[in-house]
Scaffold this active site. Sequence first.
Site, PDB file in Angstrom:
ATOM      1  N   ASP A  91       0.824  -1.212   0.000  1.00 24.75           N
ATOM      2  CA  ASP A  91       0.000   0.000   0.000  1.00 24.75           C
ATOM      3  C   ASP A  91       0.857   1.261   0.000  1.00 24.75           C
ATOM      4  O   ASP A  91       0.581   2.206  -0.739  1.00 24.75           O
ATOM      5  CB  ASP A  91      -0.915   0.033   1.240  1.00 24.75           C
ATOM      6  CG  ASP A  91      -2.151  -0.839   1.021  1.00 24.75           C
ATOM      7  OD1 ASP A  91      -2.469  -1.128  -0.160  1.00 24.75           O
ATOM      8  OD2 ASP A  91      -2.777  -1.242   2.016  1.00 24.75           O
ATOM      9  N   LYS A 103       9.334  -3.170   2.171  1.00 25.64           N
ATOM     10  CA  LYS A 103       9.342  -3.585   3.590  1.00 25.64           C
ATOM     11  C   LYS A 103       8.079  -4.360   3.925  1.00 25.64           C
ATOM     12  O   LYS A 103       7.010  -4.033   3.423  1.00 25.64           O
ATOM     13  CB  LYS A 103       9.383  -2.323   4.453  1.00 25.64           C
ATOM     14  CG  LYS A 103       9.163  -2.559   5.919  1.00 25.64           C
ATOM     15  CD  LYS A 103       8.039  -1.698   6.526  1.00 25.64           C
ATOM     16  CE  LYS A 103       6.664  -2.108   6.097  1.00 25.64           C
ATOM     17  NZ  LYS A 103       5.568  -1.537   6.872  1.00 25.64           N
ATOM     18  N   ASP A 112       5.484  -9.576   6.505  1.00 26.84           N
ATOM     19  CA  ASP A 112       4.527 -10.523   5.915  1.00 26.84           C
ATOM     20  C   ASP A 112       5.078 -11.240   4.683  1.00 26.84           C
ATOM     21  O   ASP A 112       4.561 -12.283   4.295  1.00 26.84           O
ATOM     22  CB  ASP A 112       3.231  -9.803   5.531  1.00 26.84           C
ATOM     23  CG  ASP A 112       2.457  -9.316   6.747  1.00 26.84           C
ATOM     24  OD1 ASP A 112       2.972  -9.484   7.871  1.00 26.84           O
ATOM     25  OD2 ASP A 112       1.344  -8.779   6.583  1.00 26.84           O
ATOM     26  N   TYR A 165       1.122 -31.390  26.435  1.00 31.62           N
ATOM     27  CA  TYR A 165       0.342 -30.261  25.925  1.00 31.62           C
ATOM     28  C   TYR A 165       0.341 -30.187  24.399  1.00 31.62           C
ATOM     29  O   TYR A 165       1.355 -30.476  23.757  1.00 31.62           O
ATOM     30  CB  TYR A 165       0.917 -28.924  26.421  1.00 31.62           C
ATOM     31  CG  TYR A 165       0.903 -28.759  27.917  1.00 31.62           C
ATOM     32  CD1 TYR A 165      -0.270 -28.918  28.649  1.00 31.62           C
ATOM     33  CD2 TYR A 165       2.074 -28.427  28.593  1.00 31.62           C
ATOM     34  CE1 TYR A 165      -0.270 -28.754  30.023  1.00 31.62           C
ATOM     35  CE2 TYR A 165       2.079 -28.253  29.975  1.00 31.62           C
ATOM     36  CZ  TYR A 165       0.899 -28.426  30.673  1.00 31.62           C
ATOM     37  OH  TYR A 165       0.896 -28.264  32.027  1.00 31.62           O
ATOM     38  N   MET A 178       1.773 -13.987  12.843  1.00 29.03           N
ATOM     39  CA  MET A 178       1.403 -12.794  12.088  1.00 29.03           C
ATOM     40  C   MET A 178       1.503 -12.998  10.579  1.00 29.03           C
ATOM     41  O   MET A 178       2.171 -13.913  10.106  1.00 29.03           O
ATOM     42  CB  MET A 178       2.280 -11.618  12.495  1.00 29.03           C
ATOM     43  CG  MET A 178       1.470 -10.487  13.050  1.00 29.03           C
ATOM     44  SD  MET A 178       2.492  -9.085  13.415  1.00 29.03           S
ATOM     45  CE  MET A 178       1.402  -8.264  14.577  1.00 29.03           C
TER      46      MET A 178
END
Length: 584
Positions: free
Chosen positions: A177, A203, A206, A244, A251
């Site tokens: 963007d 940059k 992601d 567990y 992210m």
Amino acid sequence: MAKVSALQTARYAYTPKKPGVLNLKPESIQLEFGKPTKAVSDQKELSELFKNTYGKPEATFVKGKNPEVKNQIRVGVILSGGQAPGGHNVIAGLFDGIKAGNPNSKLFGFLNGPSGLTDNEYIEIKDKYMDEFRNTGGFDMIGSGRTKIETPEQYAAAMDTAKKLKLDAIVIIGGDDSNTNAALLAETFVAAGMKTRVIGVPKTIDGDLKNDQIETSFGFDTACKTYSELIGNIERDANSAKKYWHFIKLMGRSASHIALECALQTQPNICLISEEVEAKKMTLKQITDYICESIVARAQNNENFGVVLVPEGLVEFIPEMKSLIAELNDTMAHKADEFNKLVSFEDKKAWLKDNLKPASYKTFDSLPDAIAAQFLADRDPHGNVQVSRIETEKLLVTMVENQLAALKKSKKYTGKFSAYTHFFGYEGRCAFPSNFDADYCYALGYTAFLLIASGVTGYLSSVRNLTAPAKEWTAGGIPLTMMMNMEQRHGTKKPVIKKALVELEGKPFKEFAKNRDTWKVKTSYTYPGAIQYFGPAEVADQTTKTILLERGKGKVTSAAKTSAKTEKASAAKKEPAKKAKAKK
Ligand code: FBP
């Protein structure tokens, strides 16, 4: 200067490695142009929108002459969007380049993202201040922000600041963007007859700003290594305590590159890939079944533990959730006055029953209340749900618990299930940049300066051949319009840089898919350990498995194979001892 850690002191002394060509004197580096370029699609519309900057040629730096680098210039720099390790080194490379060209040139840092440009808020970056941030993580040197420059008033304000500061160039360090913004600003400045050039720098942790020309965005390497260290530690804990299941959300606003890279580095039992979920139109129930298959199979081997990786953007790729989110975004925006008056969750739910389509309401109603409430939280500045705030990992644990209870009743499952959830995102965005990111970012910043000094505008700084040692990297510029297409955004078609999602036909996904059935049942964990900043290149300078696989240079060694190798080696070691015994 504030007191700093021993590692930070050591990192100040680190000299980033540069692509060979950038080691020449700046005046001996020249830009060589290739052929004119085209946008990835919608060429006609884009060439009309970018009358002055469309279709420029790709450019590469080579040994030659450029006396212009010695001109005294004034440059502004902006950090835009989410933090990514290495941002300070982009500024360092840019700063050093500018000063190497002419010590009287000046660099201004706009404060807190693009709003620094429109609000004319900046600092001049000088030697001493720059030195406090070399090779460090974070964007705190000048701050970052998510303001989008889109209204005529914002463009006018940006032009005003550029004129007041007499800027020769602005460098925008950002994701898809922000670089779309860079392209639009570049075009606006040329159309207005201004001298200010605009250069972008790729940059985002992601990893979704990449294409045939841009091998990776910076920050992806360090963030994935940081998360993989943590995942590996959890895997080892799980394999030690054996009690567990850990559900770890990672992210990545939309694409699953981070989850995929971490899976390749750590070999968990399950890693969901949003792009595959969407392609196979998997429902939440099918995803739950898939995870339960692993839990049941492992329980049969008496392994009541495991690790599941969940990409942050998953909910938006599950078809029923995608429709729900789209309808919620719409309804909450169009009937904001009514919706904002509602206070309790119960009132909101009752209101949604009357205002959503029955199918969407049914999906909403099927969610646990605490999770459903997260779907109603504040939208981001673009009107989208903030996926990082939806606890998908907890939703999956609840779904799995219900499913296992049903399986227990029908005696198909006799194991024990106890789960922990984690979300790794902010832990990695400001880590000390790995050597790869420190080197890559410095080179991107230095290249941005050379692009400015070569007089081009509307280009993205590009450093390539990243799987080779840094001295073999190449540097140049890619016209931003080359990466663009037209997309529907809030009801209108807009020019945007195409986001790269995980390709299901790509080598990284295929490598993962080849191994995952084994990992699902058999404990095959690998433990990458902490990022190493010093030491042999194979430990300290390696980049991600994603780039290695994409460039045809890597493959995953599964634990199964490793242990087979180890067994062979130790059998071979035992062999002489056996022979000796036999002789006796
Ligand atoms: P960028 O694309 O701007 O680099 O940011 C990516 C990201 O880190 C996503 O992974 C995450 O969804 C988002 O930022 C979180 O945003 P915020 O920092 O506003 O909480």
